[in-house]
Design a protein around this motif. Structure first.
Motif, short mmCIF file in Angstrom:
data_model
loop_
_atom_site.label_atom_id
_atom_site.label_comp_id
_atom_site.label_asym_id
_atom_site.label_seq_id
_atom_site.Cartn_x
_atom_site.Cartn_y
_atom_site.Cartn_z
N ASN A 1 -1.44 -13.46 1.69
CA ASN A 1 -2.40 -12.65 0.93
C ASN A 1 -3.74 -12.73 1.62
OD1 ASN A 1 -4.24 -11.66 -1.20
ND2 ASN A 1 -2.41 -11.79 -2.49
N LYS B 1 0.77 -1.27 0.00
CA LYS B 1 0.00 0.00 0.00
C LYS B 1 0.80 1.31 0.00
CE LYS B 1 -4.31 -1.88 1.65
NZ LYS B 1 -3.96 -3.27 1.92
N ALA C 1 3.94 -2.98 -7.31
CA ALA C 1 4.51 -2.13 -6.25
C ALA C 1 5.46 -1.09 -6.83
CB ALA C 1 5.25 -3.01 -5.23
#
Ligand code: FAD
Length: 321
Positions: free
Chosen positions: A288, A214, A239
């Protein structure tokens, strides 16, 4: 059939790269009782010769020249071709690294030989040397053998076991004087990215982050886990594209191809282009929060959960070991 095998070792920051030792181990099999000759080139590299003996070289050739201070295709190919000409080997091996990938096609073309690139395994069958190499981005493997002429191959890092280090082994070191004509490329400065100290392509353990981290700060728990494990940190293109990390960390079809002993994928969905770079890792652990994520199809161990909870827990547990 006894063969003379030349291994071009690779030096980074005054140290021999591990793939050079892997190539020496492969060379020992190919030589079949013949001679394994290690070659190390640079501006001042004679101090590295002994280590090549410890890992299987029978003879070492050093090539010292101020024009070899930094790697250039131009300078190194001139030096290597002169060594090849004086040794007249039956086989040549080098690492399938950025340098190996850059220089091996040029050498093969100058030598009018074929090239088996990115070999992940070697078998000896009587007189034949059979190489295994991945095709279709690692989805399948093919076996190749050279029917006649020079055997020339590059070895993918982390796939061939290094011979046990034997410090009692020693031998003849010869310095080869080479003539290097004016270089067309001059390296003025080498700027290193300040990523973790462990080289991604040779790392035994990799902790990789995807879009699930994130933010760039989201990589912090992964960095901490990597620190405890002595691992390198890698990333998905997702990413990198999101600017959470540098593109030098990207693993996959258009990034680095890695085969560590342990690959820990955190917040990575497992797109086919990512799998192309890591699915041959020996053990894959996936973290995940989506139980349907494709990464679980290649994982040996799957943890369904939030990486920001799971990764710190793993770090704490590994600290106890
Ligand atoms: P996503 O697909 O968005 O997945 C993020 C995952 O994180 C999801 O599965 C989600 O469930 C999980 N997640 C979210 N939050 C959390 C949490 N808190 N805890 C745990 N899990 C969480 N990709 C590469 O990686 N390498 C390449 O070399 C590459 N080359 C490409 C070349 C081409 C020509 C093309 C078209 C694409 C290429 N891609 C490559 C891109 C690839 O298709 C995917 O888009 C990319 O891999 C997705 O990255 P990701 O898994 O990080 O992101």
């Amino acid at each position: 059939m006894a063969r003379k095998v030349l291994v071009f070792a690779e030096v980074r920051e005054n140290e021999l790269r591990n793939v050079s030792f892997e190539a020496l181990a492969a060379a020992k099999d190919i030589a079949a009782g013949g001679e394994v000759i290690g070659v190390v080139a640079g501006e001042s590299v004679s101090g590295l010769a002994e280590t090549l003996f410890h890992y299987g070289a029978d003879r070492v050739i050093t090539v010292e020249n101020e024009k070899l201070k930094a790697y250039t295709n131009d300078g190194y190919s001139q030096a290597y071709l002169q060594v090849i000409d004086s040794v007249q080997p039956d086989a040549i091996l080098m690492g399938h690294t950025a340098q190996g990938k850059d220089i091996s096609p040029k050498l093969a073309s100058k030598l009018s030989s074929g090239l088996i690139s990115d070999a992940t395994g070697i078998e000896i069958d009587g007189e034949d040397v059979i190489f295994t190499r991945p095709i279709y981005s690692g989805k399948a493997f093919e076996k190749k053998k050279v029917k006649e002429g020079l055997i020339f191959a590059t070895i993918r890092p982390n796939n061939i076991s290094v011979l046990e280090k034997d410090e009692s082994r020693s031998g003849e070191v010869v310095n080869e004087d080479v003539e290097i004509k004016d270089l067309r490329t001059i390296v003025k400065e080498v700027v290193r990215k300040s990523t973790s100290g462990v080289d991604l392509s040779e790392a035994k353990v990799i902790v990789a982050g995807g879009r699930g981290v994130k933010s760039s700060e989201g990589f912090e728990p992964l960095n901490e886990l990597a620190e405890v494990l002595g691992a390198a940190v890698g990333a998905s293109r997702g990413a990198c594209d999101a600017d959470y990390c540098d593109y030098s960390l990207q693993i996959g079809q258009t990034g680095k191809v890695v085969t560590p002993d342990l690959y820990i994928a955190c917040g990575i969905s497992g797109a086919i282009q990512h799998l192309a770079g890591m699915s041959n890792s020996k053990v894959i652990v996936a973290i995940n929060k989506d139980p349907e994520a494709n990464i679980f199809n290649v994982a040996d161990y799957g943890i369904v959960g939030d990486l920001f909870e799971v990764v710190p827990m793993l770090t704490e547990e590994f600290k106890k070991v």
